[in-house]
Design a protein around this motif. Sequence first.
Motif, mmCIF file in Angstrom:
data_model
loop_
_atom_site.group_PDB
_atom_site.id
_atom_site.type_symbol
_atom_site.label_atom_id
_atom_site.label_comp_id
_atom_site.label_asym_id
_atom_site.label_seq_id
_atom_site.Cartn_x
_atom_site.Cartn_y
_atom_site.Cartn_z
ATOM 1 N N THR A 1 3.259 4.014 8.188
ATOM 2 C CA THR A 1 2.379 3.780 7.047
ATOM 3 C C THR A 1 1.030 4.457 7.254
ATOM 4 O O THR A 1 0.520 5.133 6.352
ATOM 5 C CB THR A 1 2.177 2.266 6.842
ATOM 6 N N THR B 1 1.110 3.751 -3.203
ATOM 7 C CA THR B 1 0.501 5.064 -3.007
ATOM 8 C C THR B 1 1.545 6.172 -3.091
ATOM 9 O O THR B 1 1.285 7.243 -3.640
ATOM 10 C CB THR B 1 -0.212 5.123 -1.642
ATOM 11 N N ALA C 1 0.833 -1.199 0.000
ATOM 12 C CA ALA C 1 0.000 0.000 0.000
ATOM 13 C C ALA C 1 0.867 1.249 0.000
ATOM 14 O O ALA C 1 0.637 2.204 -0.751
ATOM 15 C CB ALA C 1 -0.919 -0.003 1.216
ATOM 16 N N MET C 2 1.921 1.212 0.830
ATOM 17 C CA MET C 2 2.762 2.399 0.970
ATOM 18 C C MET C 2 3.543 2.690 -0.308
ATOM 19 O O MET C 2 3.551 3.821 -0.797
ATOM 20 C CB MET C 2 3.738 2.204 2.147
ATOM 21 N N VAL D 1 -4.108 2.358 -2.601
ATOM 22 C CA VAL D 1 -3.783 1.821 -1.273
ATOM 23 C C VAL D 1 -4.179 0.348 -1.219
ATOM 24 O O VAL D 1 -3.383 -0.526 -0.847
ATOM 25 C CB VAL D 1 -4.525 2.606 -0.165
ATOM 26 N N CYS E 1 1.436 8.359 7.097
ATOM 27 C CA CYS E 1 1.793 8.848 5.759
ATOM 28 C C CYS E 1 0.662 8.616 4.767
ATOM 29 O O CYS E 1 0.367 9.486 3.945
ATOM 30 C CB CYS E 1 3.077 8.182 5.263
ATOM 31 N N LEU E 2 0.027 7.479 4.837
ATOM 32 C CA LEU E 2 -1.100 7.227 3.929
ATOM 33 C C LEU E 2 -2.244 8.199 4.221
ATOM 34 O O LEU E 2 -2.884 8.712 3.306
ATOM 35 C CB LEU E 2 -1.605 5.787 4.067
#
Lengths: 355, 260
Positions: free
Chosen positions: A224, A94, A90-91, A307, A227-228
């Motif tokens: 994570t 994204t 995801a990280m 994500v 930041c997301l």
Amino acid sequence: MTPTPPREPDGLRPVSLHGWWLVFALGAAGLASMAGLVLGPADLGVGRVLVELADGLPFVEFDSGLGERQQAIVWEIRLPRVVLGLLVGAMLATAGGAYQGVFRNPLADPYLLGVAAGAGFGATVAIVTGAGDGIGVLDPVPLAAFAGALLAVTLTYLVGATGGRLNPVTSLVLAGVAVASFFTAVQTFVQQRESETIRQVYFFVLGQLRTAGWDEVVLLAPYTVVCLAVILAVRHRLDVLGVGDEEAGALGLEVRRMRLVTVVAASLGTAAAVAVSGLIGFVGIIVPHTVRLIFGTSYRVILPLTVLFGGAFLVAADLVARLVLQPAEIPIGVVTAFLGAPFFVVVLRSARRAS
Amino acid sequence: MTAISCRDVAVAFDGFEVLRGVDLDVASGGWVTVVGPNGAGKSTLLRAAAGVVAAAGSISLGGRPVDGLTRRELARLVALVSQEPVVPTGMRVVDYVLLGRTAHLGFFEPEGKRDLTVVASALDALDARHLADRVVDTLSGGERQRIVVARALAQESPVLLLDEPTTALDMGHQQETLELVDRLRSERNLTVLATMHDLTLAGQYADRLVMLVAGQVVADGPAAEVLTAEAVAHHYGARVRVIDDATGPIVVPVPGANPG
């Protein structure tokens, strides 16, 4: 076909994230995670794993019929690895999507500003000095990789900000190229001098989702999540950058601040991900672009879906990495590129036909 | 009241002076068009007024000096329609016009019902509601120009800066666009500062013309005073005849060798 959303009272339908797309993406992540839990050398069975997971919920108790050892496989080996895959995937995906947005460059990936080279340098130094083997919360390798990544990005930003007459985006990207080359050169030099550790360094560079219980997940999750959250929050304004810096400024966007916030969040998250998983390539390019080709060009749609699909993609890739040459593992970076590249070609071709 | 006031404005790129000592006032609700040969600094003057290029001297919008304003505050006072707007690929008209709401939204804030209402009204004002679901990069030049103006209207700022709004359009669409801007100006009490190459059209729609040559104002007044055959010949290096007409001076190019 996706259902059309109800028209607004004014009869206008601005782009928005349809509920069905979200369900689809959640389904993909769920399916990949389930496969990651069920498949492996020990045959556990879908039903029993599901019951075992339900048993883990608070206030309820079920008997899955799994033995103690099998329960440990679910809770201490496979689940942390799946969760780590979801977080890292995801990280990276994204962060790649966010970079592509703020730099208006389709080739931007999470490693654009030197994160990878910095992390590689940090990890190499930790490995050759015999500081650790790359596993565990207090192991120096991820810490050194994290520090190296942040050092490289900070340098890139400082150098890029002094770009003089160049367009700020160009100067930042060029600074990234220079800083990455520099760190790669230093890393190669250090590595050549200590050639007996090459194998360890090599493993880091190819990326791996190795876990020792929940340590890595605990280490990575806070970065994570924060930041997301930041990247998802700026998605409403990210489309404004599509008209270029000057027009975006004339529309009232603080372009520099927007870029700084996004780049800091994406770089910090990437640095944390790289520190625990090594340099897994291709995820940051392929996932956001696939989402863009299928679901449209607006970042308010691309980023949330990226994500989920990023997590799903990496968990699936990890599964392939674990199973194909059992009991040996293929480095996951090899799998992401080997499967990702042809898949991307297919998406690209079908998108061109459709348009 | 003065909507735009420039005093001794100067802009330099890499040490090269593009504008110097420019004084310019536009009354609230007025329409002033800046004319002048290529490279005179017309676009730069508009970009300075919009605050996207740094300028020396003082520029005020509605009595407020632009220096102390944030980007958001500035964008609520003035909307700029660039000469060649960047059109993002794959973006639909409704989303493009919604970009005009940026100055009214916080950094993390999604658009709300009110923003959509404003967009709908902007599209209606330009008879462009039927284009809402089209993709911007598939529109014709005339349609695109209307969409860009709609985006500027969605900004709800009292001052509209139009950089060469008619250059890419055929004669019919040129007139249509300028009529539209004139109508919007009176309906919404907007102040317009434009740049144009077509001198006849420029004179027909503006209250006043300002002629800019090599970064300096050489004439400022009603079209009949600014657009003389001598001035056009001198500053544009063009051979023209100026015909007095009830709608304003008509500038006609005359074949033959250019006058020195």
